[in-house]
Design a protein around this motif. Structure first.
Motif, mmCIF file in Angstrom:
data_model
loop_
_atom_site.group_PDB
_atom_site.id
_atom_site.type_symbol
_atom_site.label_atom_id
_atom_site.label_comp_id
_atom_site.label_asym_id
_atom_site.label_seq_id
_atom_site.Cartn_x
_atom_site.Cartn_y
_atom_site.Cartn_z
ATOM 1 N N VAL A 265 -4.659 3.426 -4.199
ATOM 2 C CA VAL A 265 -3.943 3.213 -2.940
ATOM 3 C C VAL A 265 -4.888 3.398 -1.756
ATOM 4 O O VAL A 265 -4.930 2.579 -0.841
ATOM 5 N N GLN A 266 -5.676 4.463 -1.824
ATOM 6 C CA GLN A 266 -6.615 4.718 -0.715
ATOM 7 C C GLN A 266 -7.642 3.601 -0.568
ATOM 8 O O GLN A 266 -7.933 3.151 0.541
ATOM 9 N N ILE A 267 -8.172 3.159 -1.703
ATOM 10 C CA ILE A 267 -9.186 2.096 -1.653
ATOM 11 C C ILE A 267 -8.566 0.821 -1.079
ATOM 12 O O ILE A 267 -9.141 0.162 -0.208
ATOM 13 N N SER B 93 -1.365 12.851 -17.974
ATOM 14 C CA SER B 93 -0.534 12.111 -17.016
ATOM 15 C C SER B 93 -1.010 12.301 -15.583
ATOM 16 O O SER B 93 -0.915 11.410 -14.747
ATOM 17 N N GLN B 94 -1.555 13.481 -15.290
ATOM 18 C CA GLN B 94 -2.066 13.741 -13.941
ATOM 19 C C GLN B 94 -3.228 12.814 -13.591
ATOM 20 O O GLN B 94 -3.396 12.424 -12.441
ATOM 21 N N LEU B 95 -4.029 12.460 -14.612
ATOM 22 C CA LEU B 95 -5.151 11.559 -14.345
ATOM 23 C C LEU B 95 -4.646 10.169 -13.994
ATOM 24 O O LEU B 95 -5.203 9.484 -13.135
ATOM 25 N N VAL B 96 -3.553 9.760 -14.647
ATOM 26 C CA VAL B 96 -2.952 8.466 -14.317
ATOM 27 C C VAL B 96 -2.464 8.488 -12.867
ATOM 28 O O VAL B 96 -2.736 7.571 -12.085
ATOM 29 N N ILE B 97 -1.785 9.568 -12.516
ATOM 30 C CA ILE B 97 -1.266 9.690 -11.144
ATOM 31 C C ILE B 97 -2.409 9.644 -10.131
ATOM 32 O O ILE B 97 -2.354 8.926 -9.123
ATOM 33 N N GLN B 98 -3.471 10.395 -10.423
ATOM 34 C CA GLN B 98 -4.603 10.436 -9.490
ATOM 35 C C GLN B 98 -5.287 9.074 -9.372
ATOM 36 O O GLN B 98 -5.698 8.679 -8.290
ATOM 37 N N ALA B 99 -5.394 8.364 -10.495
ATOM 38 C CA ALA B 99 -6.039 7.046 -10.469
ATOM 39 C C ALA B 99 -5.256 6.090 -9.575
ATOM 40 O O ALA B 99 -5.840 5.349 -8.777
ATOM 41 N N ILE B 100 -3.919 6.147 -9.691
ATOM 42 C CA ILE B 100 -3.088 5.273 -8.853
ATOM 43 C C ILE B 100 -3.253 5.649 -7.386
ATOM 44 O O ILE B 100 -3.421 4.792 -6.523
ATOM 45 N N ARG B 101 -3.275 6.949 -7.111
ATOM 46 C CA ARG B 101 -3.452 7.395 -5.722
ATOM 47 C C ARG B 101 -4.781 6.952 -5.138
ATOM 48 O O ARG B 101 -4.868 6.528 -3.987
ATOM 49 N N GLN B 102 -5.816 7.067 -5.964
ATOM 50 C CA GLN B 102 -7.139 6.665 -5.492
ATOM 51 C C GLN B 102 -7.150 5.168 -5.188
ATOM 52 O O GLN B 102 -7.738 4.731 -4.199
ATOM 53 N N THR C 31 0.823 -1.206 0.000
ATOM 54 C CA THR C 31 0.000 0.000 0.000
ATOM 55 C C THR C 31 0.857 1.256 0.000
ATOM 56 O O THR C 31 0.371 2.340 0.262
ATOM 57 N N ASN C 32 2.103 1.077 -0.323
ATOM 58 C CA ASN C 32 2.991 2.228 -0.400
ATOM 59 C C ASN C 32 2.769 2.950 -1.725
ATOM 60 O O ASN C 32 2.968 2.378 -2.797
ATOM 61 N N ALA C 33 2.354 4.218 -1.627
ATOM 62 C CA ALA C 33 1.980 4.962 -2.828
ATOM 63 C C ALA C 33 3.142 5.099 -3.815
ATOM 64 O O ALA C 33 2.963 4.915 -5.020
ATOM 65 N N THR C 34 4.324 5.386 -3.290
ATOM 66 C CA THR C 34 5.480 5.581 -4.171
ATOM 67 C C THR C 34 5.818 4.291 -4.909
ATOM 68 O O THR C 34 6.118 4.290 -6.110
ATOM 69 N N GLN C 35 5.753 3.199 -4.170
ATOM 70 C CA GLN C 35 6.082 1.906 -4.754
ATOM 71 C C GLN C 35 5.104 1.546 -5.879
ATOM 72 O O GLN C 35 5.513 1.147 -6.969
ATOM 73 N N LEU C 36 3.806 1.753 -5.616
ATOM 74 C CA LEU C 36 2.802 1.419 -6.623
ATOM 75 C C LEU C 36 2.903 2.351 -7.826
ATOM 76 O O LEU C 36 2.741 1.937 -8.965
ATOM 77 N N HIS C 37 3.208 3.619 -7.548
ATOM 78 C CA HIS C 37 3.401 4.574 -8.637
ATOM 79 C C HIS C 37 4.552 4.105 -9.529
ATOM 80 O O HIS C 37 4.433 4.052 -10.746
ATOM 81 N N GLY C 38 5.654 3.713 -8.904
ATOM 82 C CA GLY C 38 6.825 3.223 -9.643
ATOM 83 C C GLY C 38 6.504 2.004 -10.499
ATOM 84 O O GLY C 38 6.986 1.871 -11.617
#
Ligand SMILES: [Zn+2]
Length: 489
Positions: free
Chosen positions: A77-79, A66-75, A44-51
């Motif tokens: 992580v939260q879920i 690209s921002q939408l991709v970043i936001q989707a990954i962040r969302q 659940t580490n955001a940086t790791q999943l982003h990478g």
């Protein structure tokens, strides 16, 4: 910080509709895949999943911002995080969370935030969708304009992240407004106490200037006591009955070959029925009503410190299953939170006092109250009845003044308290002048001949006599004067 979300429908042409759908399906696809991976591998580490995922999706959806991709990954992580937390507590019975819908998050660079906030009357915005920036018109409504007015007057701020969301084939922009707490001069002191079916309220109106205290008309200083009907307990009782009927009706359909039954309450069918009843909505509606009533005018609001899990401590010594269930259904925390929110918004301040002995001590004589055969009514050995809820709200008021710290409400504390430590100090939330005023009001209240009568809400003999029933059922604004002073029987 206090936030309010306002959804505004978008004017959508057929072409825009198609665009939004494809952005949504890409976004949802990313969220689902990342969630599945995160849950499966317990990452659940955001940086790791982003990478792990960012470049993959940039290749897969080259035109998606690209921002939408970043936001989707962040969302995602939260879920995943909240799913794993719930799983740890044993609250989930599925191996993966089902992500059915998402709201697409547009950060500051992906929509026309800067222009939007500069406008006096914004009626459209621009969104970055699949390589193009689109103008989107808004169907604005009164609620939006109310908050926008606050932005213009500096009382609120618009958050820079915008959410776009589909519901029943309509598209909405969800704006988040951050409200600044208002500064107001309190006009009242309001103490409230939540019960199963009512909220008891004790209200003292403050004089406009403290100088008026001395010659202030005494009748206005006597606290007003009343109860707001909520009927949470009754509501729970009714839903309990409906629940049981539904279970009975569905049960035959869930018989197993062995002759046993599947637990009907866990089935989809049952949940569908319960959803239709909208129990939560109704409860929330009542919660909001009460919060609104308590914060109508700027006030100092006093309530008991409920602790983390108020229901648990309340049902500790109650044996009856049915009552335990009802107390659990009383939305103490939700009510407290709603009052807190509204208070901030309307310039009231909340102050929490300990719940120690609030409904055990006579607020007039500071002696321990005795039980009667009616749970609602207590008896003061000095010869009068006291309504349990009213005792509670008056004692909460007492706790703000310097006097009772050493007297009544706190007396017999096992722990010795060094009172000198508190001398001359007042709490930072309530100005000392107001503390003095409350004190004066309570003293007037004590001196008044009628006050014990005011405290008793009704003769214990004509109540429905249900032991331990936790809430004044028949009393809405049940203040009566002078009839209830009874001598000891
Ligand atoms: Zn008394």
């Amino acid at each position: 910080m206090l936030c309010r979300a306002v959804a505004v429908e978008l004017e959508v042409t057929r072409e825009l509709n198609r665009l939004l759908y494809s952005v949504e399906s890409a976004y949802l696809g990313i969220v689902r895949e990342v969630v599945a991976y995160a849950v499966k591998h317990n990452v659940t580490n955001a940086t790791q999943l982003h990478g792990l995922f960012y470049s993959k999706y940039r290749l897969e959806y080259p035109s998606l911002n690209s921002q939408l991709v970043i936001q989707a990954i962040r969302q995602a992580v939260q879920i995943a995080k909240s799913f794993i937390a719930r799983r740890r507590k044993g609250l989930v019975n599925k191996p993966y969370p089902e992500v059915k819908a998402v709201s697409i998050r547009f950060v500051v660079t992906t929509w026309s935030y800067e222009e939007f906030v500069k406008s006096i009357a914004p009626v459209r915005l621009e969104l970055s969708l699949l390589g193009v920036r689109r103008v989107v018109w808004l169907r604005l409504h009164k609620r939006f304009w109310l908050y926008w007015w606050r932005v213009l007057t500096g009382e609120a701020e618009l958050a820079s992240t915008l959410m776009i969301k589909r519901r029943l084939n309509r598209w909405y922009a969800v704006f988040i407004f951050k409200l600044k707490p208002r500064q107001e001069v309190p006009q009242r002191v309001v103490a409230f106490d939540i019960n199963e079916n009512t909220v008891a309220v004790g209200r003292i109106n403050l004089a406009s200037t403290v100088g008026m205290v001395a010659d202030w008309n005494r009748q206005y200083m006597v606290p007003e006591l009343y109860a707001i009907k909520t009927d949470f307990g009754k509501l729970a009782k009714r839903y309990e009955r409906i629940r049981n009927t539904i279970i009975k009706r569905l049960k035959p359909g869930f018989a197993l070959p062995s002759g046993n039954y599947v637990n009907v309450a866990n089935t989809r069918e049952f949940r569908k029925h319960m959803k239709r009843l909208r129990e939560e909505d109704r409860k929330l509606g009542r919660v909001r009503q009460v919060a609104s009533e308590l914060t109508k005018t700027p006030a100092i609001i006093i309530t008991e410190d409920l602790g983390k899990n108020p229901q648990e401590s309340m049902i500790e010594d109650i044996g009856k299953d049915e009552l335990r269930h009802r107390i659990k259904q009383t939305p103490f925390k939700a009510l407290e939170k709603a009052v807190g929110d509204k208070a901030l918004e309307r310039g009231s301040k909340i102050f929490r006092v300990s719940s120690y002995r609030n409904s055990r001590v006579c607020p007039v004589h500071f002696v321990r109250l005795e039980e009667t055969n009616d749970w609602h009514t207590l008896y003061c050995p000095l010869g009068h009845y006291v309504d349990r809820d009213y005792a509670s709200v008056i004692n909460m008021n007492w706790k703000l003044t310097p006097e009772p710290w050493t007297k009544g409400v706190w007396w017999n504390l096992r722990k010795k308290i060094d009172w000198k430590e508190y001398e001359g100090k007042s709490n930072p939330i309530i100005p000392y002048e107001i503390v003095k005023y409350i004190h004066a009001a309570l003293k007037t209240f004590m001196a008044s001949k009628e006050s014990p009568a005011v405290l008793a809400r009704g003769c214990p003999m004509n109540h429905h006599r249900i032991q331990n029933e936790g809430g004044g059922e028949e009393t809405t604004h049940a203040l009566q004067g002078g009839e209830e002073v009874r001598s000891a029987q």
